[in-house]
Design an enzyme around this catalytic site. Sequence first.
Site, PDB file in Angstrom:
ATOM      1  N   LYS A 193       0.600  -1.088  -0.308  1.00  0.00           N
ATOM      2  CA  LYS A 193      -0.071   0.409  -0.094  1.00  0.00           C
ATOM      3  C   LYS A 193       0.992   1.296  -0.251  1.00  0.00           C
ATOM      4  O   LYS A 193       1.618   1.269   0.689  1.00  0.00           O
ATOM      5  CB  LYS A 193      -1.152  -0.271   1.316  1.00  0.00           C
ATOM      6  N   HIS A 248      -4.080   2.158   5.420  1.00  0.00           N
ATOM      7  CA  HIS A 248      -3.185   2.748   4.984  1.00  0.00           C
ATOM      8  C   HIS A 248      -2.672   3.593   5.549  1.00  0.00           C
ATOM      9  O   HIS A 248      -2.198   5.098   5.729  1.00  0.00           O
ATOM     10  CB  HIS A 248      -4.046   3.668   3.129  1.00  0.00           C
ATOM     11  N   SER A 255      -7.608   3.517  -1.552  1.00  0.00           N
ATOM     12  CA  SER A 255      -7.507   3.412  -0.608  1.00  0.00           C
ATOM     13  C   SER A 255      -9.218   3.951   0.330  1.00  0.00           C
ATOM     14  O   SER A 255      -9.738   4.225  -0.523  1.00  0.00           O
ATOM     15  CB  SER A 255      -6.731   4.454   0.336  1.00  0.00           C
ATOM     16  N   GLY A 315     -10.279   4.089   2.778  1.00  0.00           N
ATOM     17  CA  GLY A 315     -10.403   5.188   4.292  1.00  0.00           C
ATOM     18  C   GLY A 315      -9.933   6.537   3.894  1.00  0.00           C
ATOM     19  O   GLY A 315     -10.959   7.892   3.304  1.00  0.00           O
TER      20      GLY A 315
END
Length: 122
Positions: free
Chosen positions: A24, A50, A91, A93
Amino acid sequence: MAAAAAAALPGVAEVEIDGDGVFKYVLLRVRAAGGPGKDIVRGHGWAEYHADLYERTAQELAQQGLGCECLGGGRLSHRPEERRIHVYGYSVGFGRADHSVTTEKLKAKYPDYEITWADEGY
């Protein structure tokens, strides 16, 4: 303190990623208080989320008086034996980073690599 933070900004590496593997990454904008920003890339295999990358980098930057915001994330596939890096995904989030910006940062650090990106994949 603001002057010290502004002086620290140029010393912040634009790219810090693992030497190989799939992992990531986050694209962050770093700033000294009230000053111009600088975009940086951080990608490591130790990060389960992340947010782990963002939080650790934010703590490191705060020690220098710098703040940061996450512009998004994705994944990197780094194959040093092939001199290739592929940027893709997103990601959950933070949303998808602008992979074209990430790619330009990576090209500056790895000028002899083939660096590609795609919005597909997770």
